[in-house]
Write an enzyme that holds these catalytic residues in place. Sequence first.
Site, mmCIF file in Angstrom:
data_model
loop_
_atom_site.group_PDB
_atom_site.id
_atom_site.type_symbol
_atom_site.label_atom_id
_atom_site.label_comp_id
_atom_site.label_asym_id
_atom_site.label_seq_id
_atom_site.Cartn_x
_atom_site.Cartn_y
_atom_site.Cartn_z
ATOM 1 N N HIS A 15 -0.759 1.062 -10.144
ATOM 2 C CA HIS A 15 -1.477 0.108 -9.295
ATOM 3 C C HIS A 15 -2.027 -1.045 -10.144
ATOM 4 O O HIS A 15 -3.212 -1.365 -10.125
ATOM 5 C CB HIS A 15 -2.626 0.790 -8.534
ATOM 6 C CG HIS A 15 -3.015 0.061 -7.286
ATOM 7 N ND1 HIS A 15 -3.413 0.703 -6.141
ATOM 8 C CD2 HIS A 15 -3.065 -1.272 -6.992
ATOM 9 C CE1 HIS A 15 -3.707 -0.189 -5.199
ATOM 10 N NE2 HIS A 15 -3.497 -1.385 -5.702
ATOM 11 N N ARG B 125 0.850 -1.180 0.000
ATOM 12 C CA ARG B 125 0.000 0.000 0.000
ATOM 13 C C ARG B 125 0.891 1.237 0.000
ATOM 14 O O ARG B 125 1.995 1.226 0.552
ATOM 15 C CB ARG B 125 -0.922 0.021 1.233
ATOM 16 C CG ARG B 125 -2.082 -0.957 1.143
ATOM 17 C CD ARG B 125 -3.106 -0.506 0.120
ATOM 18 N NE ARG B 125 -4.272 -1.380 0.053
ATOM 19 C CZ ARG B 125 -4.415 -2.366 -0.814
ATOM 20 N NH1 ARG B 125 -3.441 -2.637 -1.682
ATOM 21 N NH2 ARG B 125 -5.508 -3.097 -0.832
#
Length: 311
Positions: free
Chosen positions: A274, A226
């Site tokens: 991502h 993350r």
Amino acid sequence: MRCVFLSKSLDLRDYLGTEIPHLADRIELVDHRDDGTDADIQMAIAWKPPDDAFARYPNLQAVCSIGAGVDNILACPSLRPDIDVVRVVDPAQAQMMSGFVIWHVIWHQRRFATYLAQQRDQIWRRLRQRAVQEVPVALLGYGEIGQRVAADLAMLGFPVMAWSRTEKPMPAGIIGYHGHDGLADMLARTEVLVNLLPLTPQTRGLLNRETFGRMRRGGYLIQVGRGEHLVDADLLAALESEQLAGAALDVFVPEPLQPNHPFWRHPKIIVTPHDACDVSLTAVSATLRATADAVEAGRRPPHAVDRAQGY
């Protein structure tokens, strides 16, 4: 059973697409309303739900993420303690992540960044080839995805280490570490560091000056956890000092990565949007069906997370 879409950043109905008809025979999927409450809703599927979302569904018993990560749901202020939070476990996602990580490990091992720069400058110079056995790789996190990544790297011959919060059994070819002291011991042996951790208060900011400084000089970071795990300034400093030779970054704060961020143009950083892996819609659908079965039977759903641990 009725299941509501909860997201402030994605059109989840559009995201699920063709999987919707396969659920319609037993799960009625409905859109979130900004006002009023609905006592008939027992399930939700969510990604970054609105802050007050769960307050509108007093009988909601379980919420399913659309992926392996659940930190965005656990952070929702209106999430009640009695609601089970369920993550998706998808072998295909683990395989995709493994391929992404392996590509970057080999990119570093074979010095392809240097060759790319030499091509740009029309330089014909061969570099000493490094055997896989010379490049120890360490994984932060050893869940379902971490286990697949570790096994695939070991099969290619890389020395593989894996760190977890608590001790876990390790197969042959993988060296396990755990706890604070174990992390320090592992980092001292690490050239390539792969972050696969969930985001918790304990892991926030873990990719920092101290962590990089414990690694072998000239190391490499692969960041697929993350964005909040990474201290951006500390990474830039480690690259500037050549403590790290490079980094592959797939997650950021915020997303999308801001246009003026130095990561975009840094010669030692590879940026991807991502996109290291994605959960299959088939797996999301299977998770919804299994969760509905559990709710109807009064059982805890499969893959419900430990709220205290955050995963």
